[in-house]
Design a protein around this motif. Structure first.
Motif, PDB file in Angstrom:
ATOM      1  N   LEU A  95       1.912   2.060   3.179  1.00 30.78           N
ATOM      2  CA  LEU A  95       1.881   2.631   4.439  1.00 30.78           C
ATOM      3  C   LEU A  95       3.374   2.618   5.211  1.00 30.78           C
ATOM      4  O   LEU A  95       3.751   1.676   4.777  1.00 30.78           O
ATOM      5  CB  LEU A  95       1.164   1.895   5.639  1.00 30.78           C
ATOM      6  N   ILE A  96       3.932   3.366   5.672  1.00 28.17           N
ATOM      7  CA  ILE A  96       5.166   3.308   6.295  1.00 28.17           C
ATOM      8  C   ILE A  96       4.795   3.340   8.118  1.00 28.17           C
ATOM      9  O   ILE A  96       4.112   3.341   8.668  1.00 28.17           O
ATOM     10  CB  ILE A  96       5.417   4.615   6.371  1.00 28.17           C
ATOM     11  N   LEU A  97       5.624   2.076   8.219  1.00 30.46           N
ATOM     12  CA  LEU A  97       4.876   1.404   9.260  1.00 30.46           C
ATOM     13  C   LEU A  97       6.479   1.539  10.772  1.00 30.46           C
ATOM     14  O   LEU A  97       7.262   1.657  10.204  1.00 30.46           O
ATOM     15  CB  LEU A  97       4.659  -0.305   9.568  1.00 30.46           C
ATOM     16  N   THR A  98       6.121   2.502  12.063  1.00 27.98           N
ATOM     17  CA  THR A  98       7.216   2.911  12.202  1.00 27.98           C
ATOM     18  C   THR A  98       7.064   2.315  13.880  1.00 27.98           C
ATOM     19  O   THR A  98       6.091   2.608  14.526  1.00 27.98           O
ATOM     20  CB  THR A  98       7.758   4.561  12.422  1.00 27.98           C
ATOM     21  N   THR A  99       8.060   1.818  14.018  1.00 28.90           N
ATOM     22  CA  THR A  99       8.546   1.078  15.854  1.00 28.90           C
ATOM     23  C   THR A  99      10.176   1.555  16.079  1.00 28.90           C
ATOM     24  O   THR A  99      10.812   1.756  15.521  1.00 28.90           O
ATOM     25  CB  THR A  99       7.334  -0.643  15.352  1.00 28.90           C
ATOM     26  N   SER A 100      10.336   0.625  16.939  1.00 24.03           N
ATOM     27  CA  SER A 100      11.276   0.442  17.719  1.00 24.03           C
ATOM     28  C   SER A 100      11.700  -0.668  16.474  1.00 24.03           C
ATOM     29  O   SER A 100      11.687  -1.511  16.296  1.00 24.03           O
ATOM     30  CB  SER A 100      11.600   0.089  19.022  1.00 24.03           C
ATOM     31  N   LYS A 101      13.039  -0.914  16.357  1.00 28.33           N
ATOM     32  CA  LYS A 101      13.657  -1.647  15.212  1.00 28.33           C
ATOM     33  C   LYS A 101      13.585  -3.488  16.325  1.00 28.33           C
ATOM     34  O   LYS A 101      13.706  -4.222  14.951  1.00 28.33           O
ATOM     35  CB  LYS A 101      15.002  -1.983  15.496  1.00 28.33           C
ATOM     36  N   PHE A 102      13.737  -3.728  17.034  1.00 32.30           N
ATOM     37  CA  PHE A 102      13.648  -4.401  17.712  1.00 32.30           C
ATOM     38  C   PHE A 102      12.176  -5.151  17.397  1.00 32.30           C
ATOM     39  O   PHE A 102      12.219  -6.783  17.585  1.00 32.30           O
ATOM     40  CB  PHE A 102      14.103  -4.754  19.268  1.00 32.30           C
ATOM     41  N   HIS A 103      11.273  -4.002  16.856  1.00 32.87           N
ATOM     42  CA  HIS A 103       9.641  -4.457  17.371  1.00 32.87           C
ATOM     43  C   HIS A 103       9.406  -4.927  15.874  1.00 32.87           C
ATOM     44  O   HIS A 103       8.862  -5.306  15.323  1.00 32.87           O
ATOM     45  CB  HIS A 103       9.069  -3.457  18.619  1.00 32.87           C
ATOM     46  N   SER A 104      10.201  -4.833  14.856  1.00 30.16           N
ATOM     47  CA  SER A 104       9.837  -4.237  13.796  1.00 30.16           C
ATOM     48  C   SER A 104       9.684  -5.665  12.354  1.00 30.16           C
ATOM     49  O   SER A 104       8.209  -5.309  11.980  1.00 30.16           O
ATOM     50  CB  SER A 104      11.070  -3.323  13.047  1.00 30.16           C
ATOM     51  N   GLY A 105      10.249  -6.741  12.949  1.00 31.91           N
ATOM     52  CA  GLY A 105      10.274  -7.506  12.131  1.00 31.91           C
ATOM     53  C   GLY A 105       8.426  -8.163  12.625  1.00 31.91           C
ATOM     54  O   GLY A 105       7.886  -8.675  11.621  1.00 31.91           O
ATOM     55  N   ARG A 106       8.132  -8.254  13.700  1.00 27.61           N
ATOM     56  CA  ARG A 106       6.979  -8.975  14.334  1.00 27.61           C
ATOM     57  C   ARG A 106       6.017  -8.211  14.366  1.00 27.61           C
ATOM     58  O   ARG A 106       4.863  -8.204  13.782  1.00 27.61           O
ATOM     59  CB  ARG A 106       6.825  -9.157  16.390  1.00 27.61           C
ATOM     60  N   ALA A 107       6.177  -6.894  13.767  1.00 30.15           N
ATOM     61  CA  ALA A 107       4.779  -5.791  13.396  1.00 30.15           C
ATOM     62  C   ALA A 107       4.570  -5.919  13.056  1.00 30.15           C
ATOM     63  O   ALA A 107       3.831  -5.759  11.597  1.00 30.15           O
ATOM     64  CB  ALA A 107       5.698  -4.586  14.302  1.00 30.15           C
ATOM     65  N   GLN A 108       5.384  -5.640  11.189  1.00 33.74           N
ATOM     66  CA  GLN A 108       5.230  -5.749   9.819  1.00 33.74           C
ATOM     67  C   GLN A 108       4.850  -7.201   9.627  1.00 33.74           C
ATOM     68  O   GLN A 108       3.415  -6.919   8.915  1.00 33.74           O
ATOM     69  CB  GLN A 108       6.767  -5.821   9.079  1.00 33.74           C
ATOM     70  N   TRP A 109       5.168  -8.172  10.077  1.00 34.73           N
ATOM     71  CA  TRP A 109       4.515  -9.524  10.499  1.00 34.73           C
ATOM     72  C   TRP A 109       2.838  -9.852   9.965  1.00 34.73           C
ATOM     73  O   TRP A 109       2.582 -10.288   9.895  1.00 34.73           O
ATOM     74  CB  TRP A 109       5.487 -10.556  10.962  1.00 34.73           C
ATOM     75  N   ILE A 110       2.633  -9.149  11.842  1.00 32.74           N
ATOM     76  CA  ILE A 110       1.294  -9.226  12.695  1.00 32.74           C
ATOM     77  C   ILE A 110       0.549  -8.000  11.533  1.00 32.74           C
ATOM     78  O   ILE A 110      -0.358  -7.992  11.053  1.00 32.74           O
ATOM     79  CB  ILE A 110       1.362  -8.461  13.503  1.00 32.74           C
ATOM     80  N   PHE A 111       1.414  -6.977  10.774  1.00 34.54           N
ATOM     81  CA  PHE A 111       0.304  -6.032   9.932  1.00 34.54           C
ATOM     82  C   PHE A 111      -0.275  -6.475   8.890  1.00 34.54           C
ATOM     83  O   PHE A 111      -1.419  -6.671   8.486  1.00 34.54           O
ATOM     84  CB  PHE A 111       0.716  -4.274   9.798  1.00 34.54           C
ATOM     85  N   ASN A 112       0.637  -7.179   8.591  1.00 32.32           N
ATOM     86  CA  ASN A 112       0.547  -8.212   7.098  1.00 32.32           C
ATOM     87  C   ASN A 112      -0.103  -9.163   7.543  1.00 32.32           C
ATOM     88  O   ASN A 112      -1.388  -8.931   5.829  1.00 32.32           O
ATOM     89  CB  ASN A 112       1.822  -8.692   6.649  1.00 32.32           C
ATOM     90  N   ARG A 113      -0.211  -9.857   8.173  1.00 33.77           N
ATOM     91  CA  ARG A 113      -1.064 -11.038   8.558  1.00 33.77           C
ATOM     92  C   ARG A 113      -3.248 -10.467   8.764  1.00 33.77           C
ATOM     93  O   ARG A 113      -4.063 -11.454   8.102  1.00 33.77           O
ATOM     94  CB  ARG A 113      -1.369 -11.777   9.441  1.00 33.77           C
ATOM     95  N   GLN A 114      -2.853  -9.043   9.255  1.00 29.95           N
ATOM     96  CA  GLN A 114      -4.067  -9.226  10.195  1.00 29.95           C
ATOM     97  C   GLN A 114      -5.155  -8.427   8.672  1.00 29.95           C
ATOM     98  O   GLN A 114      -5.402  -8.363   8.436  1.00 29.95           O
ATOM     99  CB  GLN A 114      -3.889  -8.505  11.085  1.00 29.95           C
ATOM    100  N   LEU A 115      -4.185  -7.225   7.582  1.00 28.17           N
ATOM    101  CA  LEU A 115      -4.697  -7.207   6.753  1.00 28.17           C
ATOM    102  C   LEU A 115      -5.122  -7.952   5.653  1.00 28.17           C
ATOM    103  O   LEU A 115      -6.231  -8.077   5.054  1.00 28.17           O
ATOM    104  CB  LEU A 115      -3.167  -5.778   5.796  1.00 28.17           C
ATOM    105  N   LYS A 116      -4.771  -9.246   5.448  1.00 33.70           N
ATOM    106  CA  LYS A 116      -4.564 -10.521   4.640  1.00 33.70           C
ATOM    107  C   LYS A 116      -6.022 -10.753   5.196  1.00 33.70           C
ATOM    108  O   LYS A 116      -6.839 -11.368   4.067  1.00 33.70           O
ATOM    109  CB  LYS A 116      -3.649 -11.242   4.600  1.00 33.70           C
ATOM    110  N   LYS A 117      -5.743 -10.526   6.477  1.00 31.46           N
ATOM    111  CA  LYS A 117      -7.458 -11.682   7.153  1.00 31.46           C
ATOM    112  C   LYS A 117      -8.605 -10.648   6.459  1.00 31.46           C
ATOM    113  O   LYS A 117      -9.792 -11.509   6.625  1.00 31.46           O
ATOM    114  CB  LYS A 117      -7.042 -11.655   9.060  1.00 31.46           C
ATOM    115  N   ALA A 118      -8.598  -8.603   6.367  1.00 31.36           N
ATOM    116  CA  ALA A 118      -9.711  -8.344   6.177  1.00 31.36           C
ATOM    117  C   ALA A 118      -9.560  -8.201   5.023  1.00 31.36           C
ATOM    118  O   ALA A 118     -10.739  -7.249   4.281  1.00 31.36           O
ATOM    119  CB  ALA A 118      -9.155  -7.158   6.423  1.00 31.36           C
TER     120      ALA A 118
END
Length: 203
Positions: free
Chosen positions: A136-159
């Motif tokens: 998956l390519i995750l697209t957002t603003s640059k300032f938001h990209s680190g937290r967004a990827q971290w959250i997605f990785n964590r939620q996917l791992k939980k699921a």
């Protein structure tokens, strides 16, 4: 003599506090100057099963997704649905913008009713599974990209879902060590750092 000793001890104590305070301020300043390394995560674009665009900004995020689509990185774009007014959702606005930018309507998928990045990640799981997404390519603003990827990785791992998340934020945005020099980026950065801490405390 006793009073003189107390005065000297107090002065010495105050001096230590001042030195420690200056040291802590210096450390805080160094951390702030380098905070963009925490906030920004940029991966090299590569072929993926879908591009997921997070809600927010003023059209730059879906415009970047359209570029990635036309560059051939994926044939699907997923947009999240966040309510921004009466019967008005970001996903519908992004869809219209994407179509205007030449993306076929049938290539756009929407999901959820979200109000945070955590909800976007959590509610994305079913549609990602439905579309058979493995990368998956995750697209957002640059300032938001680190937290967004971290959250997605964590939620996917939980699921217990194995999906590689590639962070490709808006590529022509600049968010670097100079973020403290500009009012707009200072505001974005300060807000993002507070959200980072809040997200970490909610673990």
């Amino acid at each position: 003599m006793k009073n003189m000793g107390i005065i000297k001890f107090t002065q010495h104590k105050v001096l230590i506090y001042i030195v420690v305070g200056i040291f802590l301020l210096l450390i805080a300043w160094i951390v702030l100057l380098n905070a963009h390394h925490l906030m920004v995560e940029v991966d090299q674009p590569e072929q993926a099963d879908a591009i997921l665009v997070l809600s927010g900004a003023k059209g730059e995020r879906e415009a970047e997704a359209a570029k990635l689509y036309h560059e051939g990185y994926s044939d699907k774009i997923i947009v999240s649905m966040a309510q921004v007014g009466w019967n008005t959702y970001t996903g519908d606005i992004m869809r219209m913008h994407l179509v205007e930018l030449g993306v076929p309507n049938e290539a756009i998928f929407d999901y959820g009713d979200v109000s945070s990045t955590r909800e976007e990640a959590k509610q994305a799981v079913p549609i990602l599974q439905e579309l058979g997404v493995e990368k998956l390519i995750l697209t957002t603003s640059k300032f938001h990209s680190g937290r967004a990827q971290w959250i997605f990785n964590r939620q996917l791992k939980k699921a217990a879902v194995d999906i590689e998340v590639i962070s490709v934020p808006v590529r022509d945005e600049v968010f670097d060590s100079s973020w403290l020099e500009n009012h707009k980026t200072r505001k974005q950065g300060a807000s993002e750092l507070m959200k980072f801490v809040w997200e970490w405390l909610k673990l």
